[in-house]
Design an enzyme around this catalytic site. Structure first.
Site, PDB file in Angstrom:
ATOM      1  N   ASP A 195       0.814  -1.346  -0.143  1.00  0.00           N
ATOM      2  CA  ASP A 195      -0.123   0.656  -0.148  1.00  0.00           C
ATOM      3  C   ASP A 195       0.429   1.441  -0.042  1.00  0.00           C
ATOM      4  OD1 ASP A 195      -2.046   1.715   0.324  1.00  0.00           O
ATOM      5  OD2 ASP A 195      -2.528   1.290   2.592  1.00  0.00           O
ATOM      6  N   GLU A 196       0.595   2.056  -0.640  1.00  0.00           N
ATOM      7  CA  GLU A 196       1.178   4.057  -0.223  1.00  0.00           C
ATOM      8  C   GLU A 196       2.346   2.985  -1.687  1.00  0.00           C
ATOM      9  OE1 GLU A 196      -0.912   6.549   0.179  1.00  0.00           O
ATOM     10  OE2 GLU A 196      -2.015   5.953   1.821  1.00  0.00           O
TER      11      GLU A 196
ATOM     12  N   GLN B  76       0.426  11.890  -5.527  1.00  0.00           N
ATOM     13  CA  GLN B  76       0.394  11.762  -3.786  1.00  0.00           C
ATOM     14  C   GLN B  76       1.990  11.592  -3.254  1.00  0.00           C
ATOM     15  OE1 GLN B  76      -3.649  11.437  -1.979  1.00  0.00           O
ATOM     16  NE2 GLN B  76      -4.129  10.371  -3.051  1.00  0.00           N
TER      17      GLN B  76
END
Length: 681
Positions: A211-212, A242
């Site tokens: 994730d991320e 992001q």
């Protein structure tokens, strides 16, 4: 499982049902990323894949807990839960089983940042501890061992840091300690040097999710490659738009070049946004399109049109904070819960005027992920100095700053001074300024005596300057004390220097408005402004854009939309990362977004006329043309490798025809080299 899959949109479902081979889920803000990832994990288990063969990695314990709970709620009677944890938790578990292969015992103790700094301080008291700790962390996350660091270092300071690194690493190894970075570095070392272990671990974790992914650094990428030694079942989820932690070591190339690193990568874009209105997303999409280094996607609102993005234009920061406070009060009066309202800023120094405006209006606020302006260490230091100058008998303030900036005066010396002063019923200042030299020199070492003598002289010079002119005193204050120089050397130095500039600027402005103001009156004024105890009830949130990542608010304000404030300009500025920060800020808003700009603001201790942020034009809120930013791929602080000179750190980036010229520090040997002749470490 079919009922659960039916709750997903087409793109989410496509991602959730992909099983074998590499996959990049490019998940835009508010696009249901967590729902997709947890559903995919549940789907894999529903097919009969053993939970023990899955590994899901995140960046925070909070995210890991949320994802684990959501995934388990979709699985009927799991025998045991799949491994879903942070990178560092995985490293800890792995080392508990395998660290003995490195000749270490598995009853090691993990030390925190404070422990790390204490050990460094024992080794060296001269260099700023935070700087040394930060450099050691950089070395480890760039897979540079102590001997390599020593071999590469040429500049005296870097030679010293490299030597401290070696002593530090020897110490923690001998004492069977492991720091935060070691959890990953030692795990990587084991997987790199032990072929059979690497293969068996890779065979075990056949389905890996991250994730991320846009926040991963070089060490984490190399670790993932080792875990995928026998397969390519790596699913990463992230948003290149992001990626806002370049200053912390995150490498955006990891996500931009994922398809090149892993053959036959399936790319799924999640572009349906369930958070923000069309008007908000239109501004965010227009802004981010100006970035060159991106994979490209466009967020589509599922909520409909909504209110236009509003632009507040004010003369200065006081008018700005009053406007924001009035708008917030109107929202609260109309029944909006305070918790649904937030104000963001790019740099923490802007919180000062905002906090004061909210205090004036009696609006309760919580400062998220940060410290209130007047409670920041550098501001408390400056205030302590002013208090001593206003009242030389203030022992509390005197003790706070006697060794800040560092003067080589340790706790034992301060204890001796305090005891002697107490016995004579004198304040610390009185004792040091009135006691004869012969007597003081017996109590203190030669070095401590010389430092304290300079310190007392500096305070006396400032007291004398204050008697003649308070404005002259403000100008002389930091030249004499050197707080900015002291804080500039720390890893977060630029932010701290900006805070001090904001404080000095506030002091100047108050004196300009009230020429007869005394230092006492100024100190009384700020002590009242910094006290929010009288405000009760539900609070709005104020925070930096970095702290807002992952949050959402119904009504959002972003202040400081001027050049040099947002975007931040100057050495080390990465305009594409600044723009991604702007995109993150805008996409926190659900229903209304208000951006605020001023004509003048304190900047570096002086009031300065400012230009409106280019982001306002790029987001279509002011008139202007589209201009896509050209990217060098390198920025100040990056570690690069040259065939001849080895590894160095980028100091400056400038244009040179079709290429870019990099000024690089190779351990003290500074060279200017074209970017095409180096590669990123």
């Amino acid at each position: 499982m079919d009922k659960i899959l039916d709750q997903l949109n087409d793109q989410q479902r496509e991602a959730a049902q992909h099983i074998d081979g590499p996959m990049l889920i490019l998940a835009g803000a508010g696009s249901g990323k967590t729902k997709t990832v947890t559903t995919r994990l549940a789907y894999l288990l529903s097919l009969g894949i053993d939970p023990a063969n899955t590994l899901t990695l995140t960046f925070t314990n909070k995210a890991a807990t949320e994802m684990r709970e959501r995934a388990l709620s979709m699985i009927e009677n799991p025998i045991y839960p799949p491994l879903l944890c942070t990178f560092h938790k995985f490293g800890l578990l792995f080392l508990k089983f395998h660290i003995e292969k490195l000749g270490r015992k598995n009853d090691f103790v993990v030390i925190d940042t404070d422990d790390k700094k204490r050990i460094i301080k024992q080794i060296d008291k001269e260099l700023p501890t935070a700087l040394v700790a930060s450099e050691i962390s950089r070395y480890k996350n760039s897979l540079i061992k102590p001997d390599q660091a020593i071999a590469q270092a040429e500049h005296p300071q870097y030679k010293k840091i490299a030597a401290i690194y070696k002593t530090y690493q020897d110490y923690i190894t001998e004492n069977n300690l492991v720091d935060f970075d070691d959890l990953l570095m030692l795990t990587h070392e084991l997987l790199e040097t032990d072929d059979s272990l690497r293969k068996s671990v890779s065979e075990r974790y056949r389905y890996i999710m991250v994730d991320e992914y846009q926040d991963t650094n070089e060490l984490q990428l190399q670790l993932l490659k080792k875990l995928c030694d026998t397969h390519t079942n790596l699913c990463v989820v992230g948003d290149d738009d992001q990626s806002i932690y370049g200053w912390r070591g995150a490498n955006i190339r990891n996500i931009l070049e994922f398809s090149n690193m892993f053959e036959n990568t399936k790319v799924v874009k999640l572009e349906n946004n369930y958070r923000s209105t069309e008007e908000i997303l239109k501004a965010a999409n227009l802004l981010i399109q100006h970035n060159r280094s991106r994979l490209g996607k466009t967020l589509i609102s599922t909520k409909g049109r909504g209110k236009p993005v509003e632009l507040f234009q004010s003369a200065d920061e006081n008018e700005e904070s009053d406007k924001i406070a009035r708008a917030i009060q109107q929202l609260i009066d109309s029944g909006v819960p305070a918790g649904e309202i937030a104000v963001l800023y790019r740099i923490n120094a802007l919180s000062r005027s905002l906090e004061e405006g909210l205090n004036r209006a009696g609006i309760a606020y919580q400062l998220v992920g940060g410290v209130r302006f007047y409670e920041r260490a550098e501001i408390k230091d400056a205030i302590s100095y002013l208090r001593i100058i206003a009242n030389s008998h203030d022992d509390f303030s005197f003790k706070r700053v006697i060794n800040r900036p560092k003067r080589g005066i340790g706790k034992a010396t301060i204890d001796k001074i305090e005891k002697a002063a107490y016995e004579r019923h004198l304040s610390l200042y009185q004792f040091l300024s009135e006691t004869p030299k012969t007597e003081l020199s017996k109590l203190l070492s030669k070095k401590a005596y010389a430092s304290i003598n300079r310190f007392i002289n500096d305070l006396e010079i400032l007291q004398e300057t204050l008697e003649h002119s308070i404005m002259g005193f403000i100008d002389q204050f930091d030249k004499t004390i050197g707080l900015k120089e002291y804080y500039a050397a720390l890893p977060d130095g630029m932010e701290r220097v900006l805070n001090l500039d904001e404080f000095y600027g506030l002091f100047r402005d108050m004196v300009k408005k009230n020429p007869d103001m005394s230092l006492d009156a100024f100190l009384n004024e700020i002590s009242l402004q910094s006290d929010q105890d009288q405000i009760k009830g539900e609070q709005i949130s104020i925070m930096s854009v970095h702290a807002s990542k992952g949050l959402e608010f119904t009504h959002l304000f972003v202040i400081g939309m001027e050049e040099e404030f947002f975007p931040l300009l100057g050495d080390g500025c990465d305009m594409e990362e600044e723009r991604r920060l702007g995109y993150v800020a805008m996409t926190r808003a659900k229903e209304t977004l208000t951006l605020s700009t001023v004509q003048s603001r304190f900047h570096k201790g002086r009031r300065k006329q400012l230009e409106k942020s280019r982001f306002l034009t790029e987001a279509g809120l002011l008139q202007g043309a589209l201009s896509i930013e050209k990217s060098t791929g390198y920025k100040k602080g990056d570690l690069v490798k040259h065939k001849l000179f080895g590894i160095g750190r980028v100091l400056e980036v400038s244009r040179a025809g079709r290429d870019y010229k990099l000024k690089i520090n190779f351990g003290g040997n500074r060279r200017e080299i074209l970017s095409s002749f180096v590669e990123r470490v």
